[in-house]
Design a protein around this motif. Structure first.
Motif, PDB file in Angstrom:
ATOM      1  N   GLN A 145       8.746   4.728  -6.488  1.00 32.07           N
ATOM      2  CA  GLN A 145       7.560   4.493  -7.303  1.00 32.07           C
ATOM      3  C   GLN A 145       6.641   3.452  -6.661  1.00 32.07           C
ATOM      4  N   ASP A 146       7.214   2.360  -6.165  1.00 30.75           N
ATOM      5  CA  ASP A 146       6.413   1.298  -5.545  1.00 30.75           C
ATOM      6  C   ASP A 146       5.744   1.783  -4.261  1.00 30.75           C
ATOM      7  N   VAL A 147       6.508   2.493  -3.417  1.00 26.51           N
ATOM      8  CA  VAL A 147       5.967   2.946  -2.138  1.00 26.51           C
ATOM      9  C   VAL A 147       4.880   3.991  -2.348  1.00 26.51           C
ATOM     10  N   VAL A 148       5.122   4.948  -3.240  1.00 19.48           N
ATOM     11  CA  VAL A 148       4.129   5.989  -3.499  1.00 19.48           C
ATOM     12  C   VAL A 148       2.861   5.372  -4.081  1.00 19.48           C
ATOM     13  N   HIS A 149       3.024   4.430  -5.008  1.00 20.12           N
ATOM     14  CA  HIS A 149       1.853   3.767  -5.598  1.00 20.12           C
ATOM     15  C   HIS A 149       1.026   3.063  -4.526  1.00 20.12           C
ATOM     16  N   LEU A 150       1.708   2.410  -3.595  1.00 24.47           N
ATOM     17  CA  LEU A 150       0.999   1.706  -2.527  1.00 24.47           C
ATOM     18  C   LEU A 150       0.304   2.681  -1.576  1.00 24.47           C
ATOM     19  N   ARG A 153      -3.095   4.882  -2.164  1.00 24.95           N
ATOM     20  CA  ARG A 153      -4.420   4.316  -1.895  1.00 24.95           C
ATOM     21  C   ARG A 153      -5.019   4.892  -0.622  1.00 24.95           C
ATOM     22  N   HIS A 154      -4.150   5.399   0.243  1.00 29.25           N
ATOM     23  CA  HIS A 154      -4.601   5.880   1.549  1.00 29.25           C
ATOM     24  C   HIS A 154      -4.296   7.362   1.789  1.00 29.25           C
ATOM     25  N   ALA A 157      -0.865  12.327  -2.750  1.00 25.79           N
ATOM     26  CA  ALA A 157       0.540  12.349  -3.135  1.00 25.79           C
ATOM     27  C   ALA A 157       1.294  13.496  -2.469  1.00 25.79           C
ATOM     28  N   SER A 158       0.607  14.603  -2.228  1.00 23.52           N
ATOM     29  CA  SER A 158       1.253  15.764  -1.615  1.00 23.52           C
ATOM     30  C   SER A 158       1.654  15.502  -0.159  1.00 23.52           C
ATOM     31  N   GLU A 159       1.105  14.457   0.449  1.00 18.63           N
ATOM     32  CA  GLU A 159       1.414  14.143   1.843  1.00 18.63           C
ATOM     33  C   GLU A 159       2.614  13.211   1.987  1.00 18.63           C
ATOM     34  N   LEU A 160       3.179  12.761   0.887  1.00 18.35           N
ATOM     35  CA  LEU A 160       4.184  11.699   0.941  1.00 18.35           C
ATOM     36  C   LEU A 160       5.620  12.210   0.818  1.00 18.35           C
TER      37      LEU A 160
END
Length: 207
Positions: A145-150, A153-154, A157-160
């Motif tokens: 959750q923390d990493v995706v939230h950070l 910004r750049h 979500a589909s790229e993560l």
């Protein structure tokens, strides 16, 4: 000998799901290190928070939920009390859960502090659960959750997906290492997940 006031205001925050067979007596025993720390004779006496607008420590028997939004005054030695309480909560929890512990420096005054002075505020994250796997699942979910939230910004979500997959592999490796070490009769390297704590210093924790 003069009595020194506690240097920290400490806030404990967390919601822990409990087993169906757990009653208030079990909770009182598990949290004994906390209510003894504040000099109370029972959990009932210690449950109210230092602030009236906080619910303190309470148990919802219908939801099987132990809720902690509790502030007290204390010292660095409270870390030992919360670690011991986490060990007790491991025995009655039905699922993994985080407990946030924030230390606020009572003696620090921003208006009077010099340019080189900083507050001794600190933040500790503890984890409890019925098994190491349950605890690691909570740690994994919070990290994702923390990493995706950070990174959102750049990146979209589909790229993560690869990032989340890498985190999953790290936790799988850690769990495998834990299982292997237990099978060999050795404690796992590093701090154990049950009641463990750590993380970066934060100036203030808002919940």
């Amino acid at each position: 000998m003069s009595h020194q006031p506690p240097p920290f205001e400490i806030h404990v925050h967390g919601d822990i799901r409990l087993r169906d067979d757990v009653d208030y007596a079990h909770i009182q025993e598990a949290l004994k290190p906390l209510w003894q720390y504040v000099g109370a004779r029972s959990l009932v006496d210690a449950a109210p928070s230092h602030y009236e607008d906080e619910p303190g420590i309470r148990f919802d028997p219908k939801e099987r939920l132990l809720q902690m939004c509790w502030t007290l005054e204390g010292d660095e030695d409270f870390r030992l009390a919360i670690e011991e309480a986490c060990m007790g909560l491991n025995d009655i929890a039905s699922a993994g859960a985080p407990i946030e512990v924030s230390f606020y420096d009572i003696e620090f005054d921003e208006e009077e502090a010099g340019p080189d002075q900083e507050a001794r505020d600190d933040f500790v994250m503890c984890f409890v659960g019925p098994t190491p796997a349950a605890i690691m699942q909570v740690q994994r979910d919070m990290l994702v959750q923390d990493v995706v939230h950070l990174m959102e910004r750049h990146f979209d979500a589909s790229e993560l997906g690869e990032v989340v997959g890498a985190i999953d592999r790290l936790f799988t490796n850690r769990f495998d290492a834990l299982v292997n070490s237990m099978q060999l009769g050795r404690p796992p390297r590093g701090s154990g997940p049950a009641g463990g704590h750590g993380g970066p210093r934060k100036p203030r924790h808002l919940h």
